[in-house]
Design a protein around this motif. Structure first.
Motif, PDB file in Angstrom:
ATOM      1  N   CYS A  20      -0.450 -26.786  28.182  1.00 37.06           N
ATOM      2  CA  CYS A  20      -0.777 -27.702  29.395  1.00 37.06           C
ATOM      3  C   CYS A  20      -1.364 -28.764  28.979  1.00 37.06           C
ATOM      4  CB  CYS A  20      -1.945 -26.667  30.022  1.00 37.06           C
ATOM      5  SG  CYS A  20      -2.486 -27.462  31.545  1.00 37.06           S
ATOM      6  N   CYS A  23      -5.414 -31.377  30.936  1.00 35.54           N
ATOM      7  CA  CYS A  23      -6.886 -31.574  30.318  1.00 35.54           C
ATOM      8  C   CYS A  23      -6.909 -31.444  28.971  1.00 35.54           C
ATOM      9  CB  CYS A  23      -7.989 -30.796  30.996  1.00 35.54           C
ATOM     10  SG  CYS A  23      -8.336 -29.485  30.258  1.00 35.54           S
ATOM     11  N   CYS A  27      -4.423 -26.246  26.568  1.00 34.34           N
ATOM     12  CA  CYS A  27      -4.282 -24.713  26.431  1.00 34.34           C
ATOM     13  C   CYS A  27      -2.844 -24.554  25.997  1.00 34.34           C
ATOM     14  CB  CYS A  27      -4.745 -23.808  27.726  1.00 34.34           C
ATOM     15  SG  CYS A  27      -6.413 -24.025  28.123  1.00 34.34           S
ATOM     16  N   CYS A  37      -9.359 -22.549  32.436  1.00 33.79           N
ATOM     17  CA  CYS A  37      -9.911 -22.823  33.722  1.00 33.79           C
ATOM     18  C   CYS A  37      -9.627 -21.511  34.812  1.00 33.79           C
ATOM     19  CB  CYS A  37      -9.175 -24.181  34.222  1.00 33.79           C
ATOM     20  SG  CYS A  37      -7.189 -24.076  34.178  1.00 33.79           S
TER      21      CYS A  37
HETATM   22  S1  SF4 Z   1      -8.215 -25.560  30.822  1.00 35.96           S
HETATM   23 FE1  SF4 Z   1      -6.818 -25.266  32.552  1.00 35.96          FE
HETATM   24  S2  SF4 Z   1      -6.292 -27.491  33.024  1.00 35.96           S
HETATM   25 FE2  SF4 Z   1      -7.230 -27.490  30.963  1.00 35.96          FE
HETATM   26  S3  SF4 Z   1      -5.479 -27.606  29.276  1.00 35.96           S
HETATM   27 FE3  SF4 Z   1      -6.397 -25.278  29.934  1.00 35.96          FE
HETATM   28  S4  SF4 Z   1      -4.967 -24.463  31.651  1.00 35.96           S
HETATM   29 FE4  SF4 Z   1      -4.515 -26.745  31.440  1.00 35.96          FE
END
Ligand code: SF4
Length: 358
Positions: A20, A23, A27, A37
């Motif tokens: 992902c 952010c 992850c 999250c």
């Molecule tokens: S915390 Fe959520 S938004 Fe941030 S990288 Fe991980 S999955 Fe993506």
């Protein structure tokens, strides 16, 4: 009802996991895994948002509560959040929402159009994505923002600014104003108490100020013994002054014991007053105290003649000396922000709003 929608911000790694990119946490997910999250997951070989259209409830708040002091003062803002968060702040003041899983907290479906309509009907001038960080529900926030703009309603992001470089153009293009937390000025604080990084947030602040049209204000929650030393407040203020400029409003707000940080005392009003004085001495023009009664520290003053332009006591407007163009009525000097000829009359009220599909 609530929808699972695909995310645009991810890529495949050589080992088969999906990363992902929304952010800086990045992850890396196997099939059926969720990110930190919690609301983003890998499903059927793509990363999706699982909470589109579902909120933790709607409320009319004073815009000063976001806090935004230079953006339609005195008006009501229709505020909502969803569930989850991409930081893990031990001092979280909204932990019941940010730590919620989507099923245990969220209410029924509200489409972007329903939210925009509710804002118009309730007399709100803006909609705020707040309570938890809107970065993690970007697809929903961006669609709500588009519906709001269509209806003449402005949009406000209340965020920690922990967002990937690829995603931030879309996110901030949808926002008319943002209050971004600058939680401290040491990387150690971000790592120890939030499992984040200071540099990523500073980078977002520079981006929003210099590369977007989003009105920017900053909030620092002062926590006794963690981020409230004079040296740290001075270093933070000097950075804002140097990298963002004198006109970016900076709010120092008072910590109260919450979530996993109940062993600390509340921040005393004198700490906020001291921080405000230090920040003003660095050249910052609009520095405010918050979460305390302090009319002197919450009012806006003309940088040219010293006139009190907007008097405030907590969330109540107590004086108004701006003209219809946002200029000082005494000397004509402009005040940065978005102002009208008169302040809104919402006051300090907080009113729940029910938005529910049949
Ligand atoms: S915390 Fe959520 S938004 Fe941030 S990288 Fe991980 S999955 Fe993506």
């Amino acid at each position: 009802m609530g929808a699972v929608v695909p995310s645009r911000y991810w890529h495949r790694l050589d080992d088969g996991r999906l990363q992902c990119d929304l952010c800086p946490r990045e992850c890396k997910l196997h099939e059926d895994q969720r990110g930190l999250c919690y609301v983003r997951a890998r499903v059927k070989d793509e990363i999706v948002l699982t909470t589109y259209g579902r909120s933790s409830g709607f409320c009319l708040d004073p815009i000063e509560k976001k806090p935004l002091n230079h953006f339609l003062p005195g008006t009501a803002v229709l505020s909502f959040g969803t569930a989850g968060c991409n930081l893990t702040c031990k001092f979280c003041q909204n932990w019941d929402i940010s730590k919620a899983r989507e099923d245990d907290r969220l209410q029924s479906y509200a489409s972007p159009e329903m939210i925009a309509r509710a804002a118009v009907e309730s007399g709100a001038r803006s909609v705020a994505f707040t309570y938890n960080d809107p970065v993690i529900f970007l697809e929903y926030a961006v669609d709500v923002a588009a519906a709001c703009r269509e209806a003449g309603i402005r949009t406000v992001a209340v965020t920690a600014g922990y967002i990937g470089k690829g995603a931030r153009p879309e996110f901030f293009a949808a926002m008319d104003a943002a209050n971004i937390d600058l939680k401290a000025f040491t990387d150690q604080f971000y790592r120890k108490l939030c499992t984040g990084s200071l540099d990523a947030v500073l980078d977002t602040l520079r981006y929003v100020k210099h590369e977007t049209g989003t009105w920017l204000e900053i909030t620092t929650l002062l926590i006794p013994g963690e981020n409230d030393s004079s040296q740290e407040v001075e270093a933070l203020s000097e950075w804002v002054m140097r990298d963002l400029g004198a006109d970016v409003p900076l709010h120092f707000t008072a910590f109260h014991p919450d979530w996993k940080m109940r062993d600390k005392p509340p921040a005393p009003p004198a700490t906020l007053t001291r921080a405000r004085e230090i920040a003003r001495a660095t050249g910052l023009r609009y520095v405010y105290t918050g979460n305390v009664h302090d009319e002197a520290g919450q009012s806006t003053y003309c940088v040219s003649c010293g006139e009190r332009l907007i008097g405030r006591d907590w969330y109540t407007i107590t004086a108004w000396r701006l003209d219809a163009h946002g200029c000082c009525r005494s000397c004509g000097a402009p005040c940065p922000g978005l102002f009208e000829a008169a302040p809104g009359g919402w006051g300090a009220r907080r009113a729940p709003v029910l938005i529910a599909a049949a």
